[in-house]
Design an enzyme around this catalytic site. Sequence first.
Site, mmCIF file in Angstrom:
data_model
loop_
_atom_site.group_PDB
_atom_site.id
_atom_site.type_symbol
_atom_site.label_atom_id
_atom_site.label_comp_id
_atom_site.label_asym_id
_atom_site.label_seq_id
_atom_site.Cartn_x
_atom_site.Cartn_y
_atom_site.Cartn_z
ATOM 1 N NE ARG A 28 -6.251 -7.580 3.289
ATOM 2 C CZ ARG A 28 -6.060 -7.282 2.003
ATOM 3 N NH1 ARG A 28 -6.468 -6.128 1.531
ATOM 4 N NH2 ARG A 28 -5.473 -8.146 1.200
ATOM 5 N NE ARG A 32 -3.956 -0.795 6.661
ATOM 6 C CZ ARG A 32 -3.274 -0.414 5.585
ATOM 7 N NH1 ARG A 32 -2.570 0.709 5.609
ATOM 8 N NH2 ARG A 32 -3.304 -1.134 4.469
ATOM 9 N NE ARG A 41 -0.488 -2.779 12.588
ATOM 10 C CZ ARG A 41 0.798 -2.462 12.756
ATOM 11 N NH1 ARG A 41 1.203 -1.993 13.920
ATOM 12 N NH2 ARG A 41 1.666 -2.620 11.780
ATOM 13 C CG ASP A 77 0.538 -11.890 7.245
ATOM 14 O OD1 ASP A 77 1.469 -12.491 6.666
ATOM 15 O OD2 ASP A 77 -0.045 -10.926 6.738
ATOM 16 C CE1 TYR A 152 4.244 -11.221 -0.280
ATOM 17 C CE2 TYR A 152 2.962 -13.247 -0.117
ATOM 18 C CZ TYR A 152 3.029 -11.879 -0.305
ATOM 19 O OH TYR A 152 1.879 -11.158 -0.512
#
Length: 345
Positions: A28, A32, A41, A77, A152
């Site tokens: 990652r 952010r 973003r 992702d 998921y």
Amino acid sequence: MTAKPFNDTFLKACRKEATDHIPVWYMRQAGRYQPEYRAIRAKHTFFEMNYIPEVCAEVTRLPVEQLGVDAAILFADIMTPLKPIGVDVNIESGIGPVIANPVESLADVERLSDLDPETHVPYILESIKILRQQLSVPLIGFAGAPFTLASYMIEGGPSKHYHKTKSFMYTEPVAWQALMDKLGDLTITYLKAQIRAGAQAVQVFDSWVGALNDEDYRTFIAPVMNRIFSALRQTDVPTIYFGVGTGHLLQEWNRLPVDVVGLDWRTSITTARELGVTKALQGNLDPTLLLAPWEKLESKAQEILAEGTKKPGFIFNLGHGVFPDAKVETLQKLTQLIHSYKTGQ
């Protein structure tokens, strides 16, 4: 302007070859914590950033230029290939992937289509091609592993305990096997397409498989993972397998035809070696230490470097992903420390 020479240190370490310095990249590493990422973003949804190859390439490239790491990892992702096969998934801020049509039966598995990368995810392949022209370090492609994707798809989103997933695995063996077969095919197809487009290594994220004990892993998961890594071995591209809380599965992982085992921060490199892991190792600084005083971070990084360099085949990384509270300057300083480390110091 003369192009920078290609830095293949990361690839050499994956193959347990000698390197001039310890290679490092961060899971990652595009995210952010970067002001530049936040600015991009603000203009795009997460999936839009995937769908526009030039934007995807910019976000992927940014931490390489900013931090000086030895590899880039494609910005995408693990849910990216699920959308086109019939999974109604959205990435919701503060939650993660949320799925509107969870898998509850064999019929739900059978309604999923097969992945055709050139048709379904051409933007991913185009991003890889652009990056190969721009990068002077290897590009890592990646995919989610079948268990983690299934968790998921069955839970409908993130879970703490995976009760629905494990219950489905125990009570619906035919449907579970069909889902593993479907997701195993998808993973192979997706990663081989990334490799054909130019990815020079691939990482399979099995983030949540640590929820299983070793016997269940051996019974329900190992066969599909063996099939995936056996298929990828034909490409001669290094493969990495990573999960969280998977120290008890390392001996199972060592039996797989994978090149590099990624460790989280719970299991030391020394412990992994004592358990008999003979693969190259990647890891495994606790990401929280990025918020600690530099002296504490430096000390732990030095400890990991000393352990990792006792045998050939070591890549420095975090034990999980960079989180938004981290600072660019800290990662820059850490990267410099790793690159300046001399074996035996």
